[in-house]
Design an enzyme around this catalytic site. Structure first.
Site, PDB file in Angstrom:
ATOM      1  N   GLY A 229      -2.902 -24.189 -13.077  1.00 30.06           N
ATOM      2  CA  GLY A 229      -4.320 -23.958 -12.893  1.00 30.06           C
ATOM      3  C   GLY A 229      -4.877 -22.668 -13.433  1.00 30.06           C
ATOM      4  N   GLU A 273      -2.180 -23.674  -5.150  1.00 32.18           N
ATOM      5  CA  GLU A 273      -3.320 -24.520  -4.798  1.00 32.18           C
ATOM      6  C   GLU A 273      -3.836 -25.315  -5.994  1.00 32.18           C
ATOM      7  OE1 GLU A 273      -5.237 -21.833  -7.209  1.00 32.18           O
ATOM      8  OE2 GLU A 273      -3.799 -21.322  -5.646  1.00 32.18           O
ATOM      9  N   ASP A 274      -3.696 -24.761  -7.211  1.00 29.27           N
ATOM     10  CA  ASP A 274      -4.180 -25.447  -8.398  1.00 29.27           C
ATOM     11  C   ASP A 274      -3.425 -26.760  -8.613  1.00 29.27           C
ATOM     12  OD1 ASP A 274      -1.773 -24.192  -8.939  1.00 29.27           O
ATOM     13  OD2 ASP A 274      -2.606 -22.807 -10.412  1.00 29.27           O
ATOM     14  N   ASN A 275      -2.102 -26.698  -8.516  1.00 24.85           N
ATOM     15  CA  ASN A 275      -1.291 -27.897  -8.670  1.00 24.85           C
ATOM     16  C   ASN A 275      -1.570 -28.909  -7.570  1.00 24.85           C
ATOM     17  OD1 ASN A 275       1.440 -29.446  -8.036  1.00 24.85           O
ATOM     18  ND2 ASN A 275       1.517 -28.838 -10.198  1.00 24.85           N
ATOM     19  N   ALA A 278      -4.964 -30.728  -8.104  1.00 21.04           N
ATOM     20  CA  ALA A 278      -4.820 -31.756  -9.128  1.00 21.04           C
ATOM     21  C   ALA A 278      -4.035 -32.952  -8.596  1.00 21.04           C
ATOM     22  CB  ALA A 278      -4.129 -31.167 -10.357  1.00 21.04           C
TER      23      ALA A 278
END
Length: 460
Positions: A229, A273-275, A278
């Protein structure tokens, strides 16, 4: 003890398996290399770049900041110069004394026609993830549904936003509409070195070759979510329906949503948190992801070798708790181990000596990696830096397995000067007062800084 016939069958099976796996891995590598050539060697200008504001979807750009990262002025300026007529920028900080705000205010004065805001956290906490906490004020204030979350150490080309919105929000007459709606548009990280230290060189060699090759290949095959991310676009309205449980929503196509806490706040319990965002959009809503033809230029400053090792250990430990099977297989995707196994298999099956096979193996592997680098960069490795780059590439390949072994036996990580314990599914909690044993001591020894990036002097 097994009889000679059983041992012979076992050897044949292992030898055959090693050669088959070698072929499979090369297939993945070739997919990544070819996809990189097709996607990144031509970056056409989007029609949205010259369209009026009334004709394009609005976008809210969220940039979390903490101090003076490497190349901060140029990184942030790249969002002010996007060729797109309808966007706003939020610069997110923990408090009003953050040093990054001096740079932000300089840029806001330089580009008065761009709608830009300073979003101060003021103590709001939704979880242990400091980035998520930092973003919450801007998340609530964003005027547009499309969000572009862009890390502070990333610079992007002027056409990146327009090309990304083309993918996230394709026109009705698009020639090749996706079978499933795109929920996330992301950009492959591309490292460029501002200080030529050993750690920064190894990081550059890793991100721009093997990591990029596998990242692009996995997203080309697209059998599951795989997102880093550094730079991601998604819709707030989609995020408000998911909670990170990864449980499919039965009536997702009809607007269904998860019960309980949803939205960005629900992801404050994860370090990556980005992964997880998604993955949630993929598994809970059934949406898909896509890469644009742009890269997220990641400025790497004065990184020591121990900084690099600590960074890799951190993310292996996080992935171990999120995708255990893939993490356990990871050593078998590295050139050294897979090359050695394949050489033993080929010697047993075909009588090819390792001294003949291994040099060819490493040369071809290097050739493919260098081709991926050229696709992302738009040019080959400069001749003046070629030997330094090759040395860093070789060091990265040799260190991959030892780093994995150090990472796989622990669960504590350090990020932004704070220590966390990674739990099931990638959730984290603050670690105890222990110092991480021998591994923790080794990682602290020789490190230049905990953020891995060299601070810049504030511009006047």
């Amino acid at each position: 003890m097994a009889d000679p016939e059983s041992r012979s069958v076992l050897k044949l099976t292992l030898a055959s398996a090693s050669v088959v796996w070698y072929a499979v891995l090369w297939s993945v590598g070739i997919i990544g290399c070819v996809a990189a050539r097709k996607r990144y060697r031509l970056r056409p200008r989007s029609p949205l770049a010259s369209a009026p504001a009334s004709a394009v979807p609005g976008v809210s750009i969220l940039r979390p900041l903490k101090g003076l990262d490497t190349n901060l002025y140029e990184n942030l300026e790249s969002t002010f110069t996007q060729e797109y007529a309808n966007y706003e920028i939020f610069f997110c900080v923990d408090d009003e004394d953050d040093q990054a705000l001096t740079v932000v205010r300089d840029l806001m004065a330089k580009y008065p026609n761009v709608t830009a805001h300073i979003a101060i956290r003021n103590g709001a906490t939704v979880g242990v993830n400091p980035k998520v906490n930092n973003l919450m004020t801007a998340y609530h204030q964003a005027a547009h549904d499309i969000l572009w979350v862009l890390d502070s150490n990333v610079m992007v080309d002027p056409g990146t936003l327009a090309r990304s919105v083309d993918i996230l929000n394709p026109p009705p007459n698009a020639p090749h509409p996706p079978r499933r709606r795109i929920g996330v548009v992301h950009h492959v990280p591309y490292a460029w070195v501002t200080k030529h230290t050993l750690g920064s060189r190894v990081e550059e060699a890793f991100l721009n070759t093997n990591h990029a090759k596998m990242y692009i290949a996995i997203n080309t095959v697209a059998v599951d979510s795989c997102v880093v991310g550094k730079s991601c676009l998604y819709r707030k309205s989609d995020l408000e329906r998911v909670d990170g449980s990864l449980k499919p929503i039965p009536n997702a196509d009809a607007g269904g949503f998860q019960p309980g806490e949803r939205g960005l706040a629900a992801f404050g319990r994860f370090l990556a948190e980005d992964n997880m965002i998604a993955s949630a959009l993929w598994h809970e809503l059934g949406l898909r992801h896509d890469l644009s033809c742009d890269v997220a230029k990641n400025a790497v400053g004065n990184m020591s070798l121990m900084d690099y090792i600590a960074r890799r250990i951190r993310w292996v430990r996080v992935r171990k708790r999120m995708v255990l099977a893939a993490t356990l297989v990871e050593p078998l995707t590295e050139s050294v181990l897979v090359g050695c196994l394949a050489s033993l298999g080929l010697r047993y099956l075909l009588g090819i000596p390792p001294w003949l096979f291994l040099p060819v193996h490493f040369l071809v592997w290097l050739f493919v990696d260098m081709d991926v680098f050229a696709s992302l960069a738009g040019h080959p490795v400069p001749a003046s830096m070629r030997w330094q780059f090759l040395s860093a590439w070789a060091a990265r390949e040799l260190m991959a397995l030892p780093i994995w072994f150090m990472a796989i036996v622990g669960s504590e990580v350090e990020w932004r000067g704070k220590r966390y314990e990674v739990m099931q599914n990638g959730e984290v909690k603050k670690a105890s007062d222990g110092r991480g044993g021998v591994t923790g001591w080794l990682l602290r020894w020789g490190r230049k800084n905990t953020d891995y990036y060299e601070p810049l002097e504030t511009r006047q």
